[in-house]
Design a protein around this motif. Structure first.
Motif, PDB file in Angstrom:
ATOM      1  N   THR A 511      54.818  36.732  42.345  1.00 11.10           N
ATOM      2  CA  THR A 511      54.185  37.287  41.145  1.00 11.10           C
ATOM      3  C   THR A 511      52.893  36.550  40.792  1.00 11.10           C
ATOM      4  OG1 THR A 511      55.622  35.879  39.800  1.00 11.10           O
ATOM      5  CG2 THR A 511      56.324  38.146  40.141  1.00 11.10           C
ATOM      6  N   GLU A 512      52.834  35.255  41.085  1.00  8.67           N
ATOM      7  CA  GLU A 512      51.611  34.499  40.787  1.00  8.67           C
ATOM      8  C   GLU A 512      50.425  35.083  41.546  1.00  8.67           C
ATOM      9  OE1 GLU A 512      51.057  32.077  38.667  1.00  8.67           O
ATOM     10  OE2 GLU A 512      53.121  31.855  37.965  1.00  8.67           O
ATOM     11  N   GLU A 513      50.638  35.395  42.841  1.00  9.54           N
ATOM     12  CA  GLU A 513      49.556  35.966  43.655  1.00  9.54           C
ATOM     13  C   GLU A 513      49.129  37.321  43.102  1.00  9.54           C
ATOM     14  OE1 GLU A 513      49.998  34.996  48.202  1.00  9.54           O
ATOM     15  OE2 GLU A 513      51.994  35.334  47.375  1.00  9.54           O
ATOM     16  N   ILE A 514      50.111  38.136  42.714  1.00  9.23           N
ATOM     17  CA  ILE A 514      49.797  39.481  42.210  1.00  9.23           C
ATOM     18  C   ILE A 514      49.023  39.386  40.904  1.00  9.23           C
ATOM     19  CG2 ILE A 514      50.824  41.605  41.311  1.00  9.23           C
ATOM     20  CD1 ILE A 514      53.120  41.172  43.341  1.00  9.23           C
ATOM     21  N   PHE A 515      49.466  38.538  39.989  1.00 11.53           N
ATOM     22  CA  PHE A 515      48.775  38.429  38.701  1.00 11.53           C
ATOM     23  C   PHE A 515      47.420  37.743  38.844  1.00 11.53           C
ATOM     24  CE2 PHE A 515      52.760  39.604  36.643  1.00 11.53           C
ATOM     25  CZ  PHE A 515      52.271  40.410  35.619  1.00 11.53           C
ATOM     26  N   ASP A 516      47.290  36.808  39.777  1.00 14.23           N
ATOM     27  CA  ASP A 516      45.972  36.222  40.041  1.00 14.23           C
ATOM     28  C   ASP A 516      44.991  37.306  40.457  1.00 14.23           C
ATOM     29  OD1 ASP A 516      46.756  33.682  39.392  1.00 14.23           O
ATOM     30  OD2 ASP A 516      47.031  32.994  41.458  1.00 14.23           O
ATOM     31  N   PHE A 517      45.463  38.221  41.313  1.00 13.12           N
ATOM     32  CA  PHE A 517      44.595  39.328  41.748  1.00 13.12           C
ATOM     33  C   PHE A 517      44.237  40.219  40.557  1.00 13.12           C
ATOM     34  CE2 PHE A 517      44.500  43.866  42.815  1.00 13.12           C
ATOM     35  CZ  PHE A 517      43.342  43.909  43.587  1.00 13.12           C
ATOM     36  N   MET A 518      45.229  40.592  39.758  1.00 17.95           N
ATOM     37  CA  MET A 518      44.958  41.499  38.643  1.00 17.95           C
ATOM     38  C   MET A 518      44.015  40.861  37.618  1.00 17.95           C
ATOM     39  SD  MET A 518      48.390  43.781  37.957  1.00 17.95           S
ATOM     40  CE  MET A 518      49.571  42.472  37.681  1.00 17.95           C
ATOM     41  N   HIS A 519      44.165  39.546  37.400  1.00 19.17           N
ATOM     42  CA  HIS A 519      43.272  38.858  36.456  1.00 19.17           C
ATOM     43  C   HIS A 519      41.855  38.726  37.011  1.00 19.17           C
ATOM     44  CE1 HIS A 519      46.958  36.684  34.504  1.00 19.17           C
ATOM     45  NE2 HIS A 519      46.873  37.946  34.158  1.00 19.17           N
ATOM     46  N   ASP A 520      41.732  38.495  38.321  1.00 22.01           N
ATOM     47  CA  ASP A 520      40.450  38.100  38.907  1.00 22.01           C
ATOM     48  C   ASP A 520      39.623  39.257  39.476  1.00 22.01           C
ATOM     49  OD1 ASP A 520      41.167  35.532  38.298  1.00 22.01           O
ATOM     50  OD2 ASP A 520      41.824  35.019  40.323  1.00 22.01           O
ATOM     51  N   PHE A 521      40.261  40.358  39.875  1.00 19.33           N
ATOM     52  CA  PHE A 521      39.523  41.421  40.569  1.00 19.33           C
ATOM     53  C   PHE A 521      38.648  42.173  39.566  1.00 19.33           C
ATOM     54  CE2 PHE A 521      39.504  45.582  43.053  1.00 19.33           C
ATOM     55  CZ  PHE A 521      38.541  45.127  43.935  1.00 19.33           C
ATOM     56  N   ARG A 522      37.352  41.939  39.663  1.00 19.89           N
ATOM     57  CA  ARG A 522      36.400  42.543  38.733  1.00 19.89           C
ATOM     58  C   ARG A 522      35.086  42.802  39.434  1.00 19.89           C
ATOM     59  NH1 ARG A 522      36.761  38.721  34.038  1.00 19.89           N
ATOM     60  NH2 ARG A 522      38.908  38.652  34.741  1.00 19.89           N
ATOM     61  N   VAL A 523      34.317  43.727  38.895  1.00 18.25           N
ATOM     62  CA  VAL A 523      33.040  44.096  39.500  1.00 18.25           C
ATOM     63  C   VAL A 523      31.975  44.108  38.411  1.00 18.25           C
ATOM     64  CG1 VAL A 523      34.120  45.464  41.332  1.00 18.25           C
ATOM     65  CG2 VAL A 523      33.479  46.576  39.175  1.00 18.25           C
ATOM     66  N   ALA A 524      30.714  44.105  38.840  1.00 22.79           N
ATOM     67  CA  ALA A 524      29.591  44.199  37.896  1.00 22.79           C
ATOM     68  C   ALA A 524      28.702  45.360  38.313  1.00 22.79           C
ATOM     69  CB  ALA A 524      28.787  42.906  37.877  1.00 22.79           C
ATOM     70  N   LYS A 525      28.338  46.174  37.357  1.00 17.25           N
ATOM     71  CA  LYS A 525      27.488  47.339  37.624  1.00 17.25           C
ATOM     72  C   LYS A 525      26.036  46.897  37.726  1.00 17.25           C
ATOM     73  CE  LYS A 525      26.771  52.078  36.019  1.00 17.25           C
ATOM     74  NZ  LYS A 525      27.133  53.071  34.979  1.00 17.25           N
ATOM     75  N   VAL A 526      25.395  47.236  38.845  1.00 16.04           N
ATOM     76  CA  VAL A 526      23.995  46.835  39.038  1.00 16.04           C
ATOM     77  C   VAL A 526      23.057  48.033  39.028  1.00 16.04           C
ATOM     78  CG1 VAL A 526      24.527  44.686  40.247  1.00 16.04           C
ATOM     79  CG2 VAL A 526      24.331  46.799  41.560  1.00 16.04           C
ATOM     80  N   SER A 527      23.588  49.234  39.166  1.00 16.56           N
ATOM     81  CA  SER A 527      22.781  50.455  39.057  1.00 16.56           C
ATOM     82  C   SER A 527      23.730  51.602  38.738  1.00 16.56           C
ATOM     83  CB  SER A 527      22.019  50.734  40.360  1.00 16.56           C
ATOM     84  OG  SER A 527      22.913  51.136  41.387  1.00 16.56           O
ATOM     85  N   GLU A 528      23.176  52.809  38.632  1.00 14.37           N
ATOM     86  CA  GLU A 528      23.997  53.955  38.249  1.00 14.37           C
ATOM     87  C   GLU A 528      25.100  54.244  39.259  1.00 14.37           C
ATOM     88  OE1 GLU A 528      21.690  57.372  37.412  1.00 14.37           O
ATOM     89  OE2 GLU A 528      20.595  56.444  35.761  1.00 14.37           O
ATOM     90  N   ARG A 529      24.897  53.861  40.501  1.00 14.39           N
ATOM     91  CA  ARG A 529      25.887  54.199  41.528  1.00 14.39           C
ATOM     92  C   ARG A 529      26.340  52.986  42.340  1.00 14.39           C
ATOM     93  NH1 ARG A 529      20.934  56.332  43.270  1.00 14.39           N
ATOM     94  NH2 ARG A 529      20.097  55.292  45.125  1.00 14.39           N
ATOM     95  N   LYS A 530      26.012  51.788  41.893  1.00 15.08           N
ATOM     96  CA  LYS A 530      26.355  50.618  42.709  1.00 15.08           C
ATOM     97  C   LYS A 530      26.947  49.498  41.863  1.00 15.08           C
ATOM     98  CE  LYS A 530      23.535  49.518  46.026  1.00 15.08           C
ATOM     99  NZ  LYS A 530      22.345  49.008  46.735  1.00 15.08           N
ATOM    100  N   TYR A 531      27.965  48.846  42.433  1.00 15.81           N
ATOM    101  CA  TYR A 531      28.609  47.682  41.817  1.00 15.81           C
ATOM    102  C   TYR A 531      28.634  46.557  42.843  1.00 15.81           C
ATOM    103  CZ  TYR A 531      30.484  51.040  38.427  1.00 15.81           C
ATOM    104  OH  TYR A 531      30.629  52.008  37.467  1.00 15.81           O
ATOM    105  N   ILE A 532      28.757  45.317  42.339  1.00 15.31           N
ATOM    106  CA  ILE A 532      29.002  44.202  43.238  1.00 15.31           C
ATOM    107  C   ILE A 532      30.371  43.609  42.903  1.00 15.31           C
ATOM    108  CG2 ILE A 532      26.592  43.633  43.714  1.00 15.31           C
ATOM    109  CD1 ILE A 532      26.818  41.369  41.664  1.00 15.31           C
ATOM    110  N   ASN A 533      31.072  43.171  43.923  1.00 12.81           N
ATOM    111  CA  ASN A 533      32.425  42.631  43.808  1.00 12.81           C
ATOM    112  C   ASN A 533      32.336  41.137  43.477  1.00 12.81           C
ATOM    113  OD1 ASN A 533      35.071  41.851  44.134  1.00 12.81           O
ATOM    114  ND2 ASN A 533      35.377  42.958  46.060  1.00 12.81           N
TER     115      ASN A 533
END
Length: 570
Positions: A511-533
């Motif tokens: 569960t620690e691995e799963i919750f680490d992923f859920m807490h950490d997996f995020r992206v940032a929008k850099v344009s109308e159609r593109k994100y960075i991981n």
């Protein structure tokens, strides 16, 4: 995107159109399309435009200027008023939640209430927000929900109203989830695991629901008790809340009866619970309901004849690891054991039940417990030497006796004298490392009984998830129904996480691995159609990417990649 004036010559003359260039994801390159048809040059001149080409070239230039201004405004908006960061770690829970198909039933349930927003969408937003970034409801509304990819049409007041509503109907909501879950995965109720915990509240006064009682965390504030039932695969089946001053022992009977009735469970189950729930009434209730039981029993409270059997070295079988090291020793016996019960009139009655008793000895546990006993004895010696008050001894009080004595040491009704209880110390060390399980399943192998009981760690882990990963305590809500709604959200987050862990990922990740992923997996929008991981690489994210075929490890992500994640079906 850019605009330009396109001039097409044909037999009738020169035809003008304003075109726009754009990125085509299917072709993975630039493409053009008509933005606005204008007309023929000679017809435009007849209508009073002297130089149509120059006129509409200027209009295309203005469109490009406006587009550039919008892009600059968007960048400024992202920096100043809205973060470009988006939380995406909840997508596996969304996939499972959508696949269960509970929405249609909760939508039907909602028709009895006069809400101008969708209850299921509100519930889902709170579940996902609780999984990725647990915090207060107001902060969740202001800071977390806006970072989810779905848009949500409810106010903060509506959120509280919705939470109160699902709290008042929490048993129906759980029943809907259980019904839909059975369509896809099925519950395994050959064994059920049950345990209780409690949650404290940052208030001073009791209110009939939040009551002062024995806290698992030694808190003095009012608490609420929570009973949790798991199936044989450790998937949550149901929960029950009760006032904090009530005994948890009757809760197991109430919740199992209620869950069996609501989920049309008629088969025989083996109830597995810790020693805190091991009482004759619970055992008798299980037998009367046609069920079995596996409970732990304190070795220290056994009659002397049973303690003697426990301590006899014969009949123990060593269970070893691959290295040949002894993990634990185990033995069992079947016999008739006496229980006493007090009826409503205060009369005691004796009953005999045929049970199997399984006892284990764990060398490492014995070493740990003996160390703890020695530590408590040394503490008692120091307190004795310092003339400490009786209330200061705490757990070490079980290794001393308090007697009244005069200045010469003679026992009187005067001054309290503290003496080390050598017999209690010796008895505790003698029984260190031993555990006992009692069961109605006399034909079940000792190893199976041991394995079934030791799966209780999953329910303890579920409580730990609620209290740490989902930050379910302390609770600042006031109304009983709203508090219940809060715990329902935590329960559903645990349920979806367990489905992901056990049924989808085949219990290969903790569960620690799963919750680490859920807490950490995020992206940032850099344009109308593109994100960075923005997520750091890990073995879990690589494994999930390989399992799903989703580009979870890619640095650049497009809208289509995000949509694939949010709509993925396991």
């Amino acid at each position: 995107m850019a605009y330009f004036l396109k001039k097409t010559k044909n037999k009738k003359g020169t035809y003008l159109q304003i075109y726009e260039s754009y990125y085509d994801p299917e072709r993975k390159g630039g493409a053009h399309r008509s933005y606005r048809p204008i007309g023929y040059v000679h017809e435009l001149q007849e209508n009073g435009i002297d130089d149509p080409i120059a006129f509409y070239s200027e209009e295309a230039r203005k469109l490009n200027q406006e587009h550039q201004k919008r892009k600059q405004d968007e960048k400024a908006r992202q920096i100043s008023s809205e973060s470009p960061e988006k939380l995406l770690g909840y997508f596996p829970l969304k996939n499972l939640n959508d696949a269960l198909g509970c929405k249609k039933y909760i939508d039907l349930m909602q028709t009895a209430a006069d809400f101008r927003f969708n209850i299921f969408e509100m519930m889902s937003a709170l579940i996902y927000a609780r999984a990725v970034h647990p915090c207060s409801k107001s902060r969740t509304y202001d800071e977390v929900i806006p970072k989810l990819f779905e848009s949500h049409g409810f106010s903060l007041d509506q959120l509280y109203s919705g939470l109160e509503y699902i709290g008042s109907e929490y048993e129906k909501v759980i029943e809907i989830y259980n019904h839909q879950l059975c369509q896809r995965y099925q519950f395994d109720i050959s064994h059920t695991y049950f345990d209780c915990t409690n949650f404290y509240f940052e208030i001073d006064r009791e209110d009939g629901f939040r009551m002062k009682g024995p806290s698992k965390e030694n808190k003095k504030e009012p608490i609420v008790g929570l009973g949790l039932l798991l199936d044989a695969s450790q998937i949550p089946v149901g929960m029950k809340l009760y006032p904090g001053n009530e005994s948890e022992k009757p809760v197991i009977r109430n919740i199992i009866d209620d869950l069996k009735q609501r989920n049309h469970i008629s088969g025989r189950t083996i109830q597995v619970a810790d020693k805190g729930l091991n009482c004759f009434n619970n055992i008798l209730h299980a037998l009367k309901s046609g069920d079995g039981y596996i409970f732990s029993k304190s070795v220290k409270t056994l009659p002397e004849i049973e303690k003697t059997w426990v301590l006899l070295k014969n009949d123990y079988v060593d269970v070893k690891n691959k290295m040949g090291e002894v993990l634990y020793r185990i033995k069992d016996c079947v016999d008739d054991f006496t229980y006493t019960s007090t009826d409503d009139t205060g009369h005691k009655k004796a009953f005999k039940l045929r049970e199997k008793r399984v006892v284990t000895f764990n060398p490492k546990l014995a070493e740990k417990q003996k160390y703890e006993i020695s530590r408590q004895v040394e503490k008692a010696k120091a307190l004795k030497a310092g003339g400490a008050k009786r209330s200061e001894y705490g757990d070490s009080a079980k290794y001393v006796t308090f007697v009244a004595a005069d200045k010469k040491g003679q026992k009187t009704d005067g001054t309290i004298k503290v003496e080390l209880n050598d017999k209690a110390i010796e008895n505790a060390k003698r029984l260190a490392g031993y555990n006992m399980m009692v069961t109605s399943e006399i034909h079940m192998a000792a190893s199976e009984i041991y394995a079934a009981y030791h799966n209780l760690w999953r329910i303890e882990e579920s409580f730990r998830i609620m209290k740490s990963q989902l930050d379910a305590r302390p609770v600042y809500l006031q109304k009983e129904e709203t508090i219940t709604g809060h715990f329902l959200i935590c329960y559903l987050a645990v349920l979806l996480t367990r489905l992901l862990q056990i049924h989808v990922l085949n219990d290969k990740y903790g569960t620690e691995e799963i919750f680490d992923f859920m807490h950490d997996f995020r992206v940032a929008k850099v344009s109308e159609r593109k994100y960075i991981n923005l997520t750091r690489s890990s073995s879990f994210i690589k494994g999930l990417s390989a399992r799903t075929g989703l580009p979870l490890t890619s640095y650049f992500l497009g809208n289509e990649d995000i949509n694939k994640m949010l709509s993925h079906r396991f």
